[in-house]
Write an enzyme that holds these catalytic residues in place. Structure first.
Site, PDB file in Angstrom:
ATOM      1  N   THR A   6      29.256  40.353  30.678  1.00 44.62           N
ATOM      2  CA  THR A   6      28.333  40.560  29.562  1.00 44.62           C
ATOM      3  C   THR A   6      26.972  39.978  29.911  1.00 44.62           C
ATOM      4  OG1 THR A   6      30.129  40.519  27.937  1.00 44.62           O
ATOM      5  CG2 THR A   6      27.941  39.999  27.123  1.00 44.62           C
ATOM      6  N   GLU A  16      21.248  44.084  29.827  1.00 47.29           N
ATOM      7  CA  GLU A  16      19.818  43.840  29.784  1.00 47.29           C
ATOM      8  C   GLU A  16      19.182  44.353  28.499  1.00 47.29           C
ATOM      9  OE1 GLU A  16      18.264  45.568  33.425  1.00 47.29           O
ATOM     10  OE2 GLU A  16      19.867  44.689  34.613  1.00 47.29           O
ATOM     11  N   PHE A  32      16.124  53.466  22.172  1.00 44.65           N
ATOM     12  CA  PHE A  32      17.105  53.570  23.245  1.00 44.65           C
ATOM     13  C   PHE A  32      17.581  55.008  23.333  1.00 44.65           C
ATOM     14  CE2 PHE A  32      19.881  50.756  25.902  1.00 44.65           C
ATOM     15  CZ  PHE A  32      18.931  49.795  26.158  1.00 44.65           C
ATOM     16  N   GLN A  84      30.866  56.482  32.479  1.00 46.92           N
ATOM     17  CA  GLN A  84      29.428  56.671  32.348  1.00 46.92           C
ATOM     18  C   GLN A  84      28.665  56.318  33.613  1.00 46.92           C
ATOM     19  OE1 GLN A  84      26.833  54.147  29.503  1.00 46.92           O
ATOM     20  NE2 GLN A  84      26.799  56.222  28.707  1.00 46.92           N
ATOM     21  N   HIS A 109      24.998  55.510  34.752  1.00 52.57           N
ATOM     22  CA  HIS A 109      23.684  55.155  34.212  1.00 52.57           C
ATOM     23  C   HIS A 109      22.658  55.817  35.121  1.00 52.57           C
ATOM     24  CE1 HIS A 109      20.272  52.880  32.828  1.00 52.57           C
ATOM     25  NE2 HIS A 109      21.012  52.273  31.924  1.00 52.57           N
ATOM     26  N   LEU A 138      21.225  47.386  38.137  1.00 52.47           N
ATOM     27  CA  LEU A 138      20.751  48.213  37.040  1.00 52.47           C
ATOM     28  C   LEU A 138      19.282  47.958  36.703  1.00 52.47           C
ATOM     29  CD1 LEU A 138      21.582  50.108  34.612  1.00 52.47           C
ATOM     30  CD2 LEU A 138      21.651  48.012  33.286  1.00 52.47           C
ATOM     31  N   GLU A 178      17.814  50.813  30.594  1.00 54.73           N
ATOM     32  CA  GLU A 178      17.267  51.917  29.823  1.00 54.73           C
ATOM     33  C   GLU A 178      16.069  51.469  28.989  1.00 54.73           C
ATOM     34  OE1 GLU A 178      20.196  54.751  28.446  1.00 54.73           O
ATOM     35  OE2 GLU A 178      19.532  54.334  26.410  1.00 54.73           O
ATOM     36  N   ARG A 184      22.756  59.394  28.380  1.00 45.65           N
ATOM     37  CA  ARG A 184      22.913  59.097  29.809  1.00 45.65           C
ATOM     38  C   ARG A 184      23.648  60.181  30.576  1.00 45.65           C
ATOM     39  NH1 ARG A 184      24.243  52.638  29.116  1.00 45.65           N
ATOM     40  NH2 ARG A 184      22.130  52.123  28.444  1.00 45.65           N
ATOM     41  N   HIS A 195      28.596  52.807  35.518  1.00 46.24           N
ATOM     42  CA  HIS A 195      28.118  51.757  34.636  1.00 46.24           C
ATOM     43  C   HIS A 195      29.157  51.290  33.627  1.00 46.24           C
ATOM     44  CE1 HIS A 195      25.117  49.412  32.609  1.00 46.24           C
ATOM     45  NE2 HIS A 195      25.158  50.110  31.512  1.00 46.24           N
ATOM     46  N   GLU A 221      35.050  46.148  26.140  1.00 47.82           N
ATOM     47  CA  GLU A 221      35.038  47.310  27.031  1.00 47.82           C
ATOM     48  C   GLU A 221      36.432  47.712  27.500  1.00 47.82           C
ATOM     49  OE1 GLU A 221      32.027  47.139  30.094  1.00 47.82           O
ATOM     50  OE2 GLU A 221      32.774  48.963  31.056  1.00 47.82           O
ATOM     51  N   ARG A 245      29.104  56.979  25.883  1.00 50.21           N
ATOM     52  CA  ARG A 245      28.635  55.861  25.082  1.00 50.21           C
ATOM     53  C   ARG A 245      27.113  55.911  24.968  1.00 50.21           C
ATOM     54  NH1 ARG A 245      26.673  50.281  26.361  1.00 50.21           N
ATOM     55  NH2 ARG A 245      26.380  51.004  28.481  1.00 50.21           N
ATOM     56  N   LEU A 246      26.606  55.569  23.822  1.00 44.69           N
ATOM     57  CA  LEU A 246      25.165  55.402  23.713  1.00 44.69           C
ATOM     58  C   LEU A 246      24.814  53.988  24.148  1.00 44.69           C
ATOM     59  CD1 LEU A 246      24.029  57.110  20.421  1.00 44.69           C
ATOM     60  CD2 LEU A 246      24.083  58.000  22.748  1.00 44.69           C
ATOM     61  N   ASN A 293      25.132  50.408  22.165  1.00 50.78           N
ATOM     62  CA  ASN A 293      26.216  50.336  21.184  1.00 50.78           C
ATOM     63  C   ASN A 293      27.297  49.347  21.605  1.00 50.78           C
ATOM     64  OD1 ASN A 293      25.489  51.848  19.002  1.00 50.78           O
ATOM     65  ND2 ASN A 293      26.695  53.651  19.532  1.00 50.78           N
ATOM     66  N   LEU A 298      27.273  46.326  23.270  1.00 51.67           N
ATOM     67  CA  LEU A 298      27.150  44.890  22.995  1.00 51.67           C
ATOM     68  C   LEU A 298      27.501  44.619  21.528  1.00 51.67           C
ATOM     69  CD1 LEU A 298      23.926  43.844  24.965  1.00 51.67           C
ATOM     70  CD2 LEU A 298      26.284  43.168  25.426  1.00 51.67           C
TER      71      LEU A 298
HETATM   72  C1  LIG Z   1      24.418  45.777  34.179  1.00 56.92           C
HETATM   73  C2  LIG Z   1      24.916  46.124  32.812  1.00 56.92           C
HETATM   74  C3  LIG Z   1      24.019  46.245  31.756  1.00 56.92           C
HETATM   75  C4  LIG Z   1      24.466  46.552  30.484  1.00 56.92           C
HETATM   76  N1  LIG Z   1      23.549  46.657  29.468  1.00 56.92           N
HETATM   77  C5  LIG Z   1      23.990  46.909  28.216  1.00 56.92           C
HETATM   78  C6  LIG Z   1      23.078  46.958  27.132  1.00 56.92           C
HETATM   79  O1  LIG Z   1      21.879  46.779  27.294  1.00 56.92           O
HETATM   80  N2  LIG Z   1      23.546  47.201  25.901  1.00 56.92           N
HETATM   81  C7  LIG Z   1      24.877  47.385  25.673  1.00 56.92           C
HETATM   82  O2  LIG Z   1      25.248  47.566  24.539  1.00 56.92           O
HETATM   83  N3  LIG Z   1      25.766  47.332  26.685  1.00 56.92           N
HETATM   84  C8  LIG Z   1      25.359  47.106  27.945  1.00 56.92           C
HETATM   85  N4  LIG Z   1      26.268  47.063  28.973  1.00 56.92           N
HETATM   86  C9  LIG Z   1      27.688  47.161  28.671  1.00 56.92           C
HETATM   87  C10 LIG Z   1      28.219  45.854  28.144  1.00 56.92           C
HETATM   88  O3  LIG Z   1      27.493  44.801  28.682  1.00 56.92           O
HETATM   89  C11 LIG Z   1      29.673  45.630  28.493  1.00 56.92           C
HETATM   90  O4  LIG Z   1      30.394  46.711  28.064  1.00 56.92           O
HETATM   91  C12 LIG Z   1      30.200  44.408  27.817  1.00 56.92           C
HETATM   92  O5  LIG Z   1      29.415  43.293  28.154  1.00 56.92           O
HETATM   93  C13 LIG Z   1      31.634  44.105  28.146  1.00 56.92           C
HETATM   94  O6  LIG Z   1      31.996  42.892  27.519  1.00 56.92           O
HETATM   95  P1  LIG Z   1      33.488  42.380  27.442  1.00 56.92           P
HETATM   96  O7  LIG Z   1      33.501  41.174  26.604  1.00 56.92           O
HETATM   97  O8  LIG Z   1      34.359  43.496  27.035  1.00 56.92           O
HETATM   98  O9  LIG Z   1      33.855  42.049  28.936  1.00 56.92           O
HETATM   99  P2  LIG Z   1      33.205  41.072  30.025  1.00 56.92           P
HETATM  100  O10 LIG Z   1      31.950  40.464  29.604  1.00 56.92           O
HETATM  101  O11 LIG Z   1      33.226  41.833  31.290  1.00 56.92           O
HETATM  102  O12 LIG Z   1      34.253  39.904  30.100  1.00 56.92           O
HETATM  103  C14 LIG Z   1      35.546  40.071  30.582  1.00 56.92           C
HETATM  104  C15 LIG Z   1      36.240  38.747  30.513  1.00 56.92           C
HETATM  105  O13 LIG Z   1      37.619  38.903  30.786  1.00 56.92           O
HETATM  106  C16 LIG Z   1      38.030  37.954  31.722  1.00 56.92           C
HETATM  107  N5  LIG Z   1      39.140  38.516  32.488  1.00 56.92           N
HETATM  108  C17 LIG Z   1      39.202  39.740  33.051  1.00 56.92           C
HETATM  109  N6  LIG Z   1      40.375  39.890  33.681  1.00 56.92           N
HETATM  110  C18 LIG Z   1      41.071  38.742  33.503  1.00 56.92           C
HETATM  111  C19 LIG Z   1      42.351  38.288  33.924  1.00 56.92           C
HETATM  112  N7  LIG Z   1      43.161  39.038  34.671  1.00 56.92           N
HETATM  113  N8  LIG Z   1      42.723  37.039  33.571  1.00 56.92           N
HETATM  114  C20 LIG Z   1      41.913  36.245  32.830  1.00 56.92           C
HETATM  115  N9  LIG Z   1      40.711  36.640  32.415  1.00 56.92           N
HETATM  116  C21 LIG Z   1      40.289  37.873  32.745  1.00 56.92           C
HETATM  117  C22 LIG Z   1      36.824  37.668  32.548  1.00 56.92           C
HETATM  118  O14 LIG Z   1      36.920  36.377  33.111  1.00 56.92           O
HETATM  119  C23 LIG Z   1      35.719  37.738  31.520  1.00 56.92           C
HETATM  120  O15 LIG Z   1      35.580  36.492  30.871  1.00 56.92           O
HETATM  121  C24 LIG Z   1      25.834  46.759  30.259  1.00 56.92           C
HETATM  122  C25 LIG Z   1      26.730  46.646  31.307  1.00 56.92           C
HETATM  123  C26 LIG Z   1      26.290  46.351  32.574  1.00 56.92           C
HETATM  124  C27 LIG Z   1      27.264  46.259  33.679  1.00 56.92           C
END
Ligand SMILES: Cc1cc2nc3c(=O)[nH]c(=O)nc-3n(C[C@H](O)[C@H](O)[C@H](O)COP(=O)(O)OP(=O)(O)OC[C@H]3O[C@@H](n4cnc5c(N)ncnc54)[C@H](O)[C@@H]3O)c2cc1C
Ligand code: SF4
Ligand code: FES
Lengths: 579, 126, 254
Positions: free
Chosen positions: A46, A50, A117, A231, A233, A243, A246, A285, A353, A377, A388-389, A392, A394
């Site tokens: 996460t 950006e 966006f 998706q 990007h 990245l 956007e 996208r 992405h 995610e 995905r838009l 959305n 975050l």
């Molecule tokens: C570069 C980039 C830019 C982005 N920009 C945007 C944006 O501007 N706006 C937007 O809405 N979205 C954006 N996204 C998408 C969004 O950031 C992600 O979808 C979101 O952050 C995912 O969050 P999460 O909490 O689901 O997972 P993550 O933040 O990926 O966290 C996963 C967690 O699970 C833990 N974990 C995983 N596997 C295991 C395991 N086997 N055992 C124990 N722990 C585990 C990890 O340690 C981590 O803590 C972006 C994504 C990327 C890659």
């Protein structure tokens, strides 16, 4: 076998996991909560987000608008009841983030600022310069530290869900520091493990995004939903895949081909003037990435040592705006592409992405396995559908992280007993499996890195921006062969303490399975919708495919079934942009 | 699972230039302090009358004393400069959204320093 | 423009320590292809993938924002995903775990000490009367108010500053640059009312007064957080507090 007992076990310390943790700490202070994460929570991916997080806040906007944008963005594959819930709860969630200290960028009058966006008819994306995910993650983590009921398992890797009598009651996890596997028992488990971009070679996703939670649920009998929707990007740096958000286009950046021409107007996204939202560079996208491939086929892209590219031009924004709104974009392109966007356009190309698919859940985050929840995610709650838009997701982490926490807490309250002995026995078996399969294993000649690279290449070739039946078929047999070869994998590292090679091999094992579910889902969907474009079935087919793909794990190939999409107020229509 | 603890080498301050200059700043304070002692002695001599003061001045004419003064002056300069270079950190000033650039803070310190020194010199020389 | 064909090789001398074996650490040398666009982390990943799967280190984002990949590179703490081979080529590069921390294995250091310190400064918004209801909307904050703490909020917890700080090296009790910068991040936030609560830790003997103002924390910080400034700023306001209490004791506590 060491074991620990909790009411709720959260797997993952990213945005979704931490939001769930705060909800449990705050609203259910009596419950004992474990937060298990394979990296320190602030390293979760996460952190890399950006651009921003969407929610209706301005008076010129409406919930209806946000719903409609999301529905059409999803190419009608999003469940509309989920979308409505999401849009309604989104503003409160972002306000709470503000209360917890998230440094949202502001208007001169002190109100939060919003930016346009892609695919959104009006500006509604809250942002913290261009480090929104970073600020959200650190705000959530630091806020979560306040709650005494949370026990942190930092750098513990979950390898398996412990399920007894059809009910999920904990996880088996390796403590990286010691290499010991423990049973972390809980009356409910929430998976918040993030996406699976590391299936592909060229991605914006960090090394940790290996779809672990998707595999864990899949193995426990939950379907992986809509996995074929991945998706791209449109604007990643060639080579590294880093990245360029956007938001760069939201602030007015334009995309041009090698002749300096804004080529998007040729692909149903124009005309270029006047500047409008939901058009041209601010189209969705999937459309933008597809336009790139077609532009490339026409020979109108530029070539770089890392493949062809187009230009993202920010020069007209001027140094002051770039420094204020897009400082990270400037830093990244200066450092990693050697280009200062104030003076030169940035070469970019589409990059993997986000995985729209994931663990099938209902709107409370519940899976079909009692006691097992998912959010973020890794889950497919069906907010994002076929595309995905941006911004959305975050917000999705917050809305559905909180909801899953609620549902899990209630479930835990109603289901007290844990079959501790049986669960510990399962964990012992798991420890033995890992030891015999990897640590003590004799023979074997495949390297983890080689297999991973081959998997990456195969996924890109078979399930890229445009797909074909033949290509997918080939990839499906390829992945089956890789799974066979995986049995021959041998580790260099046989030690217990902090064995990162062991973690990599387990992640690879997960990736192989979910990659297979992705390919098979894509093969069976003989239509084109959103990010899933088939060269042999170019039209959307609502008759047959206004449905979610549901991939179930079997001993052989995954079994693909279908589930209806929930349509409430927006019957399927053509997706129109640029108008 | 014993972690490995690396001892801090005794000559850590020799290993990097920034550490060395930090040490120089620390050491410089000894000289500054020594000079202050000399200065206090001078004041007390003045209060004891013109003869005591003359005797004191005479005692400063030894080459050792001159050497001491040169060295103390050098260290006092190091001390002042190194502290000045840190002032932009201690003084985080803002105009609206923008932090006052460190060059400006530094510059105004030097300007003030020169102005005050000139003023003092002017009083003494008159 | 970057060239993706390797031209020549570069040598990496990497610190190795295995707790299982209980041996003294040693340096191991690897020869890796030199590429213009590679960072030290790419070279280390190459070693892990192609040459030696036992090499142990942390990384994830490879874009300088997750804070996992800090290492000593030729004696200077850096993010290995932001240190380009071309800055060292053709000379060899010596890679060690971040200084001043216990080493778990190879390039992996232990940071529980920092996590404890982070928690101790109460890094969250404190409101005397509790958080206001969501229905009342956001707290207003002008861009100028935001600017007061913005730099301090950029910390990625990469630990480079601790590694550059001899005071921390000599005195592990020292709260340290990043934790103090984060305390200051909240203290300076117009929405926060928790400063007096944080003072107990921040202004304690282990807090700001340990700092002798070497300034290397700020010099190595990859995110321009300027922790040295945070510490001096905190010293200044604590001194003002002290004067207020001594000279104007009846003024009451804020
Ligand atoms: C570069 C980039 C830019 C982005 N920009 C945007 C944006 O501007 N706006 C937007 O809405 N979205 C954006 N996204 C998408 C969004 O950031 C992600 O979808 C979101 O952050 C995912 O969050 P999460 O909490 O689901 O997972 P993550 O933040 O990926 O966290 C996963 C967690 O699970 C833990 N974990 C995983 N596997 C295991 C395991 N086997 N055992 C124990 N722990 C585990 C990890 O340690 C981590 O803590 C972006 C994504 C990327 C890659
Ligand atoms: S203050 Fe800078 S160097 Fe220290 S941990 Fe934070 S980002 Fe890293
Ligand atoms: S890998 Fe994330 S900061 Fe270097």
């Amino acid at each position: 076998m060491e074991s620990h007992e909790y009411d709720v076990v959260i797997v993952g310390g990213g945005g979704a996991g931490l939001r769930a943790a705060i909800e449990l700490g705050e609203s259910f202070p009596k419950l004992r909560i474990a937060v298990v994460s394979k990296v320190y929570p602030m390293r979760s991916h996460t952190v890399a987000a950006e651009g921003g997080a969407a929610a209706v806040i301005k008076s010129n906007d409406s919930l209806e608008n946000h719903c409609h944008d999301t529905v059409s963005g999803s190419d009608w594959l999003g469940d509309q009841d989920v979308i409505e819930t999401f849009v309604k709860e989104a503003p409160d969630e972002l306000i709470r983030m503000e209360h917890w200290g998230c440094p949202w960028s502001r208007e001169p009058n002190g109100q939060v600022a919003v930016r346009p966006f892609g695919g959104m008819v009006i500006e509604r994306t809250w942002f913290a310069a261009d480090k929104t995910g970073f600020h959200m993650l650190h705000t959530l983590y630091q806020t979560a530290l306040k709650f005494q009921s949370l026990k942190w398992y930092d750098e513990w890797f979950v390898t398996k869900l412990l399920v007894d009598n059809g009910r999920c009651q904990g996880v088996a996890a390796i403590e990286l520091l010691t290499g010991q596997l423990h049973a972390i028992l809980g009356k409910a488990v929430i998976l918040c493990t993030g996406g699976a971009g590391r299936l592909f070679p060229f991605t914006t996703n960090g090394a940790i995004k290996t779809g672990d939670g998707m595999f864990l649920a899949y193995q426990a009998g939950v379907a992986l939903k809509d996995m074929e929707f991945v998706q791209y990007h449109p604007t990643g740096l060639p080579g590294s895949g880093i990245l360029i958000t956007e938001a760069a286009r939201g602030e007015g950046g334009i995309l041009t081909n090698k002749d300096g021409y804004r080529y998007l107007q040729d692909y149903g996204l124009g005309p270029p003037e006047p500047f409008r939202k939901r058009a041209m560079e601010l189209g969705p996208r999937d459309r933008l990435s597809q336009a790139f491939v077609q532009e490339e086929a026409k020979g109108r892209t530029i070539s770089t040592p890392f493949g062809s590219a187009v230009y993202l031009d920010l020069r007209h924004l001027g140094e002051a705006t770039i420094n204020k709104k897009l400082p990270f974009v400037r830093e990244l392109s200066k450092n990693y592409a050697g280009i200062d966007p104030v003076y030169k356009p940035i070469p970019v190309r589409p990059v993997i992405h986000y995985v729209m698919g994931g663990v099938d859940t209902d709107v409370e985050g519940a899976t079909v396995v009692p006691g097992l929840y998912a959010a973020g995610e890794c889950a497919c709650i069906s907010l994002n559908g076929a595309n995905r838009l941006g911004s959305n997701s975050l917000t999705e982490l917050l809305v559905f992280g909180r909801r899953a926490a609620h549902a899990a807490a209630q479930f835990a309250a109603e289901n007290p007993a844990l079959a501790s002995e049986k669960l510990k026995a399962q964990a012992s078996d798991e420890q033995e499996r890992i030891a015999s399969q990897f640590i003590r294993k004799q023979g074997g000649n495949e390297r983890v890195a080689t297999l991973r690279l081959e998997l990456n290449r195969l996924m890109e070739a078979g399930a890229g921006i445009y797909r074909s039946g033949d290509g997918l078929q080939k990839a499906c047999s390829g992945i089956a062969a890789l799974k066979d070869r995986f049995r021959n994998v041998a580790l260099d590292d046989r030690s217990l303490s902090y064995n990162t090679e062991l973690i990599s091999v387990l992640e690879l094992e997960f990736l192989l399975d979910i990659g297979q579910s992705l390919l098979h889902s894509a093969l069976c969907r003989t239509e084109s919708r959103g990010s899933h474009q088939r060269t042999d079935h170019t039209a959307r087919d609502d008759q047959k495919f206004l449905k979610h793909s549901m991939a179930y794990r079997t001993d052989a190939e995954p079994r693909i079934e279908y589930k209806d999409v929930v349509i409430t107020r927006w019957p399927p229509k053509e997706r129109v942009y640029g108008k | 699972m014993k972690p490995y603890i690396r001892p801090m080498p005794r000559d850590w301050w020799l290993q990097r230039l920034p550490y060395l200059s930090f040490m120089a700043r620390e050491v410089s304070s000894i000289f500054v302090a020594a000079y202050v002692v000399v200065f206090m002695v001078m004041l007390s001599r003045i209060s004891q009358g013109p003869e005591a003061y003359q005797a004191f001045l005479a005692s400063l004419e030894s080459s050792l004393a001159i050497f001491f003064h040169v060295v103390a002056l050098a260290f006092a300069l190091i001390h002042t400069l190194s502290w000045f270079s840190l002032t932009p950190k201690a003084m985080m000033l803002y105009i609206g959204e923008n932090r006052v650039p460190s060059g400006l803070i530094l510059g105004s310190h030097y300007v003030a320093w020169i102005a005050i020194s000139a003023f003092v010199a002017w009083i003494l020389l008159n | 423009m970057a060239n993706n064909a390797p031209n020549g090789t570069i040598r990496l001398e990497i610190f190795r320590y295995s707790p299982d074996k209980g041996e003294e650490p040693k340096f191991q040398t690897y020869e890796v292809p030199f590429r213009e666009e590679w960072v030290v982390l790419d070279a280390i990943n190459y070693i892990k993938d192609e040459l030696d799967g036992t090499l142990t280190y942390r990384w994830s984002c490879r874009m300088g924002v997750c804070g996992s990949c800090g290492m000593m590179i030729n004696g200077i703490p850096k993010l290995s995903c932001a240190a380009f081979l071309r800055e060292y080529y053709p000379k060899p590069i010596r890679v060690e775990p971040l200084a001043n921390f216990p080493v778990t294995r190879d390039l992996v250091i232990q940071l529980d000490d920092f996590i404890g310190k982070l928690k101790s400064i109460q890094p969250w918004i404190v409101r005397k009367d509790g958080e206001k209801p969501v229905s009342e909307g956001v707290y207003l904050q002008s861009p100028a108010e935001h600017a007061r703490f913005k730099d301090f909020s950029m910390c990625i917890n990469c630990m480079l500053c601790y590694s550059a700080c001899p005071v921390y090296g000599l005195e592990k009790e020292f709260l340290g640059p990043a934790a103090i910068a984060l305390a200051q991040r909240y203290n300076m936030d117009s929405r926060d009312q928790g400063r007096s609560q944080r003072q107990e830790v921040v202004a304690s003997h282990e807090g700001i007064w340990q700092c002798t103002f070497i300034g290397e924390c700020s010099a190595v910080c990859p995110k321009h957080v300027d922790p040295a400034a945070a510490i001096q700023q905190a010293k200044l306001s604590s001194t003002i507090d002290w004067f207020q209490e001594v000279l104007w004791p009846w003024g009451g506590k804020k």
